[in-house]
Write a protein that holds these residues in place. Structure first.
Motif, short mmCIF file in Angstrom:
data_model
loop_
_atom_site.label_atom_id
_atom_site.label_comp_id
_atom_site.label_asym_id
_atom_site.label_seq_id
_atom_site.Cartn_x
_atom_site.Cartn_y
_atom_site.Cartn_z
N GLU A 85 -6.62 8.87 5.38
CA GLU A 85 -6.99 7.73 4.54
C GLU A 85 -7.97 8.17 3.46
OE1 GLU A 85 -6.83 7.82 7.78
OE2 GLU A 85 -6.00 5.96 8.62
N LEU A 89 -5.27 8.97 0.46
CA LEU A 89 -5.15 7.68 -0.23
C LEU A 89 -6.39 7.37 -1.07
CD1 LEU A 89 -3.42 5.18 -0.63
CD2 LEU A 89 -4.47 4.17 1.38
N LEU A 90 -7.56 7.41 -0.44
CA LEU A 90 -8.77 7.06 -1.19
C LEU A 90 -9.09 8.13 -2.23
CD1 LEU A 90 -11.01 5.51 1.64
CD2 LEU A 90 -9.52 4.35 0.00
N ARG A 93 -6.97 7.35 -5.22
CA ARG A 93 -7.49 6.18 -5.93
C ARG A 93 -8.74 6.54 -6.73
NH1 ARG A 93 -7.33 1.62 -1.07
NH2 ARG A 93 -5.07 1.36 -0.99
N ARG A 103 -2.99 -7.12 -6.05
CA ARG A 103 -2.19 -7.53 -4.91
C ARG A 103 -1.71 -8.98 -5.03
NH1 ARG A 103 -4.91 -4.23 0.19
NH2 ARG A 103 -4.10 -2.24 -0.54
N ARG A 129 -8.60 -6.62 -6.75
CA ARG A 129 -9.61 -5.99 -5.91
C ARG A 129 -10.19 -4.79 -6.66
NH1 ARG A 129 -7.79 -2.55 -0.47
NH2 ARG A 129 -9.69 -1.32 -0.33
N TYR A 136 -16.70 1.36 -0.30
CA TYR A 136 -15.77 2.49 -0.25
C TYR A 136 -16.28 3.73 -0.97
CZ TYR A 136 -11.92 -0.20 1.77
OH TYR A 136 -11.11 -0.91 2.62
N ASP A 245 -10.08 -5.82 0.35
CA ASP A 245 -9.28 -5.22 1.42
C ASP A 245 -9.00 -6.25 2.50
OD1 ASP A 245 -8.11 -3.20 3.10
OD2 ASP A 245 -9.97 -3.26 4.28
N GLU A 275 2.31 0.94 -4.13
CA GLU A 275 2.55 1.15 -2.69
C GLU A 275 2.77 -0.17 -1.96
OE1 GLU A 275 -1.01 2.47 -0.63
OE2 GLU A 275 -2.30 1.35 -1.95
C1 IPM Z 1 -5.44 -0.75 2.13
C2 IPM Z 1 -5.75 0.04 3.35
C3 IPM Z 1 -6.72 1.16 2.97
C4 IPM Z 1 -7.98 0.53 2.44
C5 IPM Z 1 -7.02 2.15 4.11
C6 IPM Z 1 -5.78 2.73 4.71
C7 IPM Z 1 -7.97 3.23 3.66
O1 IPM Z 1 -6.28 -0.78 4.33
O2 IPM Z 1 -4.84 -0.19 1.19
O3 IPM Z 1 -5.76 -1.95 2.08
O4 IPM Z 1 -8.88 0.21 3.21
O5 IPM Z 1 -8.06 0.33 1.23
#
Ligand code: IPM
Ligand code: MN
Length: 355
Positions: A85, A89-90, A93, A103, A129, A136, A245, A275
């Motif tokens: 994560e 992913l982070l 971002r 979203r 968001r 984060y 989130d 995604e």
């Molecule tokens: C989201 C997910 C991620 C977040 C995780 C997987 C790091 O929950 O995309 O909402 O917390 O942003």
């Protein structure tokens, strides 16, 4: 027009749903008179287990050269939570400065919502968001780790620039959407008196430049209640990273669940990433029963973002038709169709849209 898109299928059911999204993109490319050049990147839990690599710097640099990134899912049952994560992913971002996580929460006709007496006319809003700051940001630390005197600090970072650019995007989106033209700031001004004081001041200062937009404020806890009781009150919501989130999982379930919820990590000046917001769903992997609609909806958001508005509309209408006329449920294994059949259906209706 040729779009160079990086594809990261990722873990679990990620590759299966991404394949359906690509199928739909390829299907509309013809009638939309566009071309895609897809380059697939093998990133995720399997690669990490095999090589210890999560996101090599060289790959990150390559990704900067694409028009957009299309991501499946990240998360592997044999990898400790947090590693992929944060590392993948982070990191994507943050490194690509995708400062908006967009979203939409839309209930399509024929889709079941757990909300009693609410229908598609009531559930149609968008959450903006903030995606690079807040809790984060990774600021904080520990003292005396593992001892009875342990201290753990996790700080929420809110910069004026970061807040302003997020608010600006939200105001502009509210104007473009042209629905109720209402923007709700979601925060916690009664307790988080430093962070949300900044957000609130910046919000009302910027509102002066948008006289056509109605501004509103709601605490995040009350927002959870209103999202269930009166979701029709929302048009666009803007909020920080952590609250965004949390409330978007609630948003996902009221629009029919993780099978349909999609999002875009946007850097309007850089490389954005699209995604499905659900996870890698390891227990459904390889069974051809996972719902690909969220990934297809993410591809649709990508089309819209690329400026291919008609192609995006074609895919959205196709998703709606498939929900209304075909799927028995949006849940994995209960759709009445396999993953690949759902992709085929959406692709077919999206092409029909041009006829
Ligand atoms: C989201 C997910 C991620 C977040 C995780 C997987 C790091 O929950 O995309 O909402 O917390 O942003
Ligand atoms: Mn989440």
């Amino acid at each position: 027009m040729t779009y160079k898109i990086a594809v990261i299928p990722g873990d679990g059911t990620g590759p299966e749903v991404v394949a359906e999204g690509l199928k739909v993109l390829q299907a509309v490319a013809g009638p939309a008179e566009i071309k895609f050049e897809f380059v697939t990147y093998d990133l995720g839990g399997e690669r990490y287990k095999r090589t210890g690599e999560i996101l090599p710097d060289s790959v990150l640099e390559e990704l900067r050269g694409f028009r957009a990134i299309y991501l499946g899912a990240i998360g592997h049952p044999e990898v400790k939570p947090g590693i992929l994560e944060k590392g993948l992913l982070l990191r994507l971002r943050f490194s690509l400065d995708q400062y908006i996580n967009l979203r939409p929460v839309i209930l399509y006709p024929g889709v079941e919502t757990p909300l009693k007496d609410k229908g598609p006319e009531d559930i149609n809003f968008v959450v903006v968001r903030e995606n690079t700051e807040g809790l984060y940001a990774g600021a904080g630390g520990v003292l005396k780790y593992g001892t009875p005197d342990e201290v753990a600090v996790q700080e929420s970072i809110n910069t004026r620039k970061g807040v302003d650019r997020c608010l600006k995007f939200a105001f502009e989106l509210t104007r473009r959407r042209n629905k109720a033209k209402k923007l709700t700031l979601v925060g916690k001004t009664n307790v988080l008196t430093f962070a949300f004081d900044l957000w609130e001041r910046a919000f009302y200062e910027m509102a002066r430049d948008y006289p056509d937009i109605t501004t509103d404020y709601a605490h995040v806890d009350a927002t959870c209640m209103w999202m269930v009781k009166n979701p029709e009150w929302f048009d666009v919501i803007v909020t920080d990273n952590m609250f965004g989130d949390i409330i978007t999982d609630l948003g996902a379930i009221i629009q029919g669940g993780m099978g349909i919820a999609a999002g875009g990590n946007l850097n309007p000046e850089g490389v954005s990433m699209f995604e499905p917001i659900g996870g890698s769903a390891p227990k459904y992997t390889g069974l051809n029963i996972i719902n690909p609609l969220a990934a297809i909806a993410a591809a649709q958001m990508m089309l819209d973002y690329l400026g291919e508005v008609k192609a995006a509309a074609a895919v959205e209408e196709a998703i709606k038709t498939v929900c209304a006329r075909h799927l028995k449920s949006l849940q994995a294994g209960k759709m009445g169709y396999s993953t690949t059949e759902v992709g085929d259906l959406v692709a077919r209706y999206a092409v029909d849209y041009y006829k």
